[in-house]
Design an enzyme around this catalytic site. Structure first.
Site, PDB file in Angstrom:
ATOM      1  N   GLU A 116       0.865  -1.184   0.000  1.00  0.00           N
ATOM      2  CA  GLU A 116       0.000   0.000   0.000  1.00  0.00           C
ATOM      3  C   GLU A 116       0.894   1.224   0.000  1.00  0.00           C
ATOM      4  O   GLU A 116       1.980   1.208   0.602  1.00  0.00           O
ATOM      5  CB  GLU A 116      -0.904   0.004   1.247  1.00  0.00           C
ATOM      6  CG  GLU A 116      -1.774   1.259   1.323  1.00  0.00           C
ATOM      7  CD  GLU A 116      -2.878   1.182   2.371  1.00  0.00           C
ATOM      8  OE1 GLU A 116      -2.799   0.320   3.269  1.00  0.00           O
ATOM      9  OE2 GLU A 116      -3.817   2.002   2.297  1.00  0.00           O
ATOM     10  N   CYS A 172      -6.680   0.860   3.034  1.00  0.00           N
ATOM     11  CA  CYS A 172      -7.655   1.955   3.066  1.00  0.00           C
ATOM     12  C   CYS A 172      -7.543   2.865   1.850  1.00  0.00           C
ATOM     13  O   CYS A 172      -8.485   3.607   1.537  1.00  0.00           O
ATOM     14  CB  CYS A 172      -7.461   2.786   4.329  1.00  0.00           C
ATOM     15  SG  CYS A 172      -7.871   1.903   5.825  1.00  0.00           S
ATOM     16  N   ASN A 220     -12.199  -3.196   0.715  1.00  0.00           N
ATOM     17  CA  ASN A 220     -11.088  -3.444   1.646  1.00  0.00           C
ATOM     18  C   ASN A 220     -11.670  -3.774   3.005  1.00  0.00           C
ATOM     19  O   ASN A 220     -12.227  -4.841   3.195  1.00  0.00           O
ATOM     20  CB  ASN A 220     -10.124  -2.256   1.681  1.00  0.00           C
ATOM     21  CG  ASN A 220      -9.028  -2.451   2.717  1.00  0.00           C
ATOM     22  OD1 ASN A 220      -8.440  -3.520   2.786  1.00  0.00           O
ATOM     23  ND2 ASN A 220      -8.777  -1.463   3.540  1.00  0.00           N
ATOM     24  N   GLU A 221     -11.586  -2.822   3.946  1.00  0.00           N
ATOM     25  CA  GLU A 221     -12.170  -3.105   5.271  1.00  0.00           C
ATOM     26  C   GLU A 221     -13.565  -2.514   5.317  1.00  0.00           C
ATOM     27  O   GLU A 221     -13.809  -1.554   6.037  1.00  0.00           O
ATOM     28  CB  GLU A 221     -11.295  -2.500   6.365  1.00  0.00           C
ATOM     29  CG  GLU A 221     -10.177  -3.402   6.786  1.00  0.00           C
ATOM     30  CD  GLU A 221      -9.303  -2.811   7.873  1.00  0.00           C
ATOM     31  OE1 GLU A 221      -9.527  -1.659   8.286  1.00  0.00           O
ATOM     32  OE2 GLU A 221      -8.365  -3.509   8.307  1.00  0.00           O
TER      33      GLU A 221
HETATM   34  O1  AHR Z   1      -2.146  -1.564   6.910  1.00  0.00           O
HETATM   35  C1  AHR Z   1      -2.593  -0.311   7.275  1.00  0.00           C
HETATM   36  C2  AHR Z   1      -4.110  -0.188   7.228  1.00  0.00           C
HETATM   37  O2  AHR Z   1      -4.688  -1.051   8.145  1.00  0.00           O
HETATM   38  C3  AHR Z   1      -4.752  -0.598   5.934  1.00  0.00           C
HETATM   39  O3  AHR Z   1      -4.730   0.420   5.001  1.00  0.00           O
HETATM   40  C4  AHR Z   1      -6.158  -0.907   6.342  1.00  0.00           C
HETATM   41  O4  AHR Z   1      -6.776  -1.860   5.513  1.00  0.00           O
HETATM   42  C5  AHR Z   1      -6.026  -1.358   7.776  1.00  0.00           C
HETATM   43  O5  AHR Z   1      -6.891  -0.709   8.604  1.00  0.00           O
END
Ligand code: AHR
Length: 660
Positions: A53, A247, A378-379
């Protein structure tokens, strides 16, 4: 008498439960039985991977080797990172133009130089620029000008403003935007260099895309990736690479989401956006953090291919980050989002006859990228996620039944939010469920048997983001040996259950020592160096010894998942014909062990023992001491089918045994 026996039994059970038994009977080896001829299932070919990321300056200022910050003046503050070199005598000598007709990159700078003046700009880089003595750097710019006889001059300066590289060349008069490049060789090493560009001659010149890259990039690709950082990934032989997040996929709002189509095609036309991590944490504000998308989806696929990893893109599901705005796309307007997913499959796998397949070919990759799975969301969580996901699933299953769908089980590995999603995802027959856990070491230790009783018939599991956080929730975690060892213990559980756990990746991957927002991270860098944390060493031992078949390891008929603070798993590798046993001793004392290999096969009597160990759980690696925790190899000898050995205190050990 009976009473005394009962009391003795009670005491010994108590000792066992509290983990004191092993130290009380320190001389008696613990017996582990390795069922080599009785494999329990297959390990997936992409079991251990990496999660990439653009957080902590992972891409811009990190693996993307561009050294100039804000090269096209498109940051919110167009002059961020830049300083005007000479105060011109005439008004309007430095102008910033915004041409709405240019695609993606609208702004450029107009300089009007009079005879004898040296107008120009200085760039500060990403917390400085990493420059190495003897290395060659290529500076390039786009310009247009009708003035003959202009020269462009470029110099690199160290912290004390000493020139450490210099070059110049004429700039041709041209009405169309033209790219010009020149090379510089550095005479000194510094991580804090700055770049000066100035012009001599009389007249006006428009400039844009002022850029500086080392020539020595990964695979020597022009304007490519930082070689040392990619090498760290290649060394892990990862089974997959998840990208672009995290994220960042969701965005703080929908406008700020990651849109892959805006990251492919000509680099100077890729429209940058603010990086969501720029403003995420008040205590770690990073105002100069933007996504230029020089590392875009084509480059991500190429990176995956280079390091032999399956590409695992995660796309937005029509929801912005629920920790931030939580913006939702109305259900009747999801088409664009669904189409993005379908088009990405075409981009990765489609032929030249298709629109997006043709773009991939035009960008230089005639062969498909062999995309086999894709994440939707994602989340994300709640019924809003499930109803959106259903729309994606219907479209994907209809058009691309060959693509496995990965879906999120939210932010936590337990609790109401998780239970709700887990039930729903299983009911809708999602292929792979993405579980995330950022938890303290104690959680990792006590969860080593998390998957022992997971449902084998339904979805597979992707441990898509995890890391042991020693200080959570009270501040940035350090990548200590304690964190890494607890992850190693937990990973024995992932390996033992490799028939249901399809993939796993630590998160996040990179942290820049001068520009991070989130810690711990797997690999740390500054502008010149890179090192792997103890967690990196653990991940690498697993991923380079993945094996193919799951071999049961038993103690008294039970999996080795925490009793006496011992954790173990084993795999057999059909290719190399090696038995690979992994064991964690989470005790402050040495642990004598006896392995008995239950097999009809013949095997070598000398095995390799590779260990990561330290009596101090607080030890870490660092830029100054990158290898405090590193693997040490010795030979150990079997006697027939048994081996007696002692595991070092607080150690993770891999035993490699060659069968015949
Ligand atoms: O890894 C950091 C963050 O942690 C990621 O962007 C997210 O998916 C999680 O909350």
């Amino acid at each position: 008498m009976k009473q005394i026996r009962r009391m003795k039994k009670k005491i010994s059970m108590l000792l066992l439960a509290t983990g004191l038994a092993a130290s009380a009977s320190a001389q008696l080896p613990v017996e582990l039985n390795i069922q080599l001829d009785n494999p329990k299932g297959k390990i997936s070919s992409h079991m251990w991977g990496v999660f990439f990321e653009d957080i902590n300056m992972g891409a811009d200022g990190g693996i993307y080797a561009e050294l100039v910050k804000n090269r096209s003046f498109e940051f919110d503050n167009p002059w961020m990172g830049w300083k005007k070199l000479e105060h011109a005598s005439s008004e309007g000598a430095y102008l910033l133009l915004n041409d709405q007709q240019r695609k993606g990159n609208k702004r450029y700078v107009r300089l009007t130089n009079s005879a004898g003046s040296k107008l120009g700009l200085q760039n500060e880089g990403f917390r400085g620029m990493g420059i190495k003595a003897g290395a060659t750097y290529e500076f390039s710019l786009q310009h247009r000008s009708n003035a003959p006889g202009l020269q462009v001059h470029v110099a690199l300066m160290d912290e004390g403003d000493q020139v450490i590289a210099e070059a110049q060349r004429p700039l041709h008069a041209t009405a169309a935007w033209t790219e010009t490049a020149l090379r510089l060789q550095a005479t000194a090493t510094t991580g804090k260099a700055k770049l000066k560009i100035w012009f001599t001659g009389e007249g006006t010149v428009d400039v844009d895309m002022l850029s500086l890259f080392p020539l020595d990039t990964w695979k020597g690709r022009p304007k490519g990736l930082r070689k040392d950082m990619v090498q760290m990934l290649a060394d892990m032989k990862p089974g997959f690479i998840r990208f672009p997040g995290g994220c960042i996929v969701e965005g703080r709002d929908l406008a700020n989401r990651f849109q892959w189509k805006k990251t492919v095609g000509s680099i100077d036309e890729r429209e940058l956006i603010i990086n969501r991590w720029n403003t995420e944490f008040n205590h770690r504000l990073t105002p100069d953090y933007f996504q230029t998308f020089g590392l875009g989806f084509y480059e991500y696929f190429l990176l995956a291919e280079d390091i032999g990893a399956a590409p695992v893109p995660i796309l937005n599901c029509g929801m912005a980050c629920q920790f931030n705005s939580g913006e939702l796309v109305p259900m009747d307007q999801l088409d664009e989002y669904v189409q993005d997913v379908l088009d990405l499959i075409e981009f990765a796998n489609g032929s030249t006859a298709t629109k997006w397949g043709k773009l991939r070919v035009d960008m230089g990759h005639p062969q498909p990228f062999n995309l086999k799975m894709i994440g939707v969301g994602n989340e994300n969580w709640g019924p809003q996620y499930i109803e959106r996901l259903a729309v994606f699933k219907k479209a994907l299953n209809a058009k691309h039944p060959e693509i496995a769908i990965i879906a999120s089980s939210g932010t936590d590995p337990e609790g109401e939010r998780f239970e709700f999603l887990d039930d729903k995802l299983r009911a809708m027959h999602i292929d792979i469920i993405d579980e995330h856990y950022y938890r303290p070491p104690s959680w990792f230790l006590s969860s080593a048997s998390r998957y022992d009783n997971y449902d084998r018939k339904g979805a597979k599991i992707f441990a898509g983001e995890y890391a042991s956080h020693t200080t959570r929730p009270n501040g940035p975690g350090k990548s200590t040996w304690e964190a890494a060892l607890s992850e190693a213990a937990f990973m024995t559980g992932l390996e033992r259950n490799g028939d249901v756990v399809e993939m796993a990746s630590y998160a996040p991957l990179f942290g820049h020592v001068d520009g991070w927002q989130w810690s711990p991270d797997l690999i740390w860098v500054d502008n010149l160096q890179v090192y792997g944390t103890p967690s990196y060493q653990v991940q690498k031992l697993y991923s380079t010894h993945k094996g193919s078949d799951i071999i049961p390891v038993h103690r008294d008929g039970q999996p080795v998942a925490g009793r006496d603070s011992l954790y173990a798993s084993a795999v057999y590798d059909q290719n190399t014909k090696e038995l690979l046993i992994k064991i964690v001793n989470y005790n402050s004392k040495p642990m004598p062990l006896r392995f008995a290999i239950a097999t009809d096969r013949k095997f070598a009597q000398v095995a390799q023992k590779i260990s990561l160990a330290n009596k101090d759980l607080n030890v870490s690696n660092s830029i100054e001491e990158p290898l405090n925790i590193q693997p040490k190899q010795t030979d150990i000898r079997f006697k027939g089918k048994t081996l007696t050995d002692s595991l070092a205190p607080y150690s993770f050990t891999l035993i490699k045994l060659q069968t015949k």
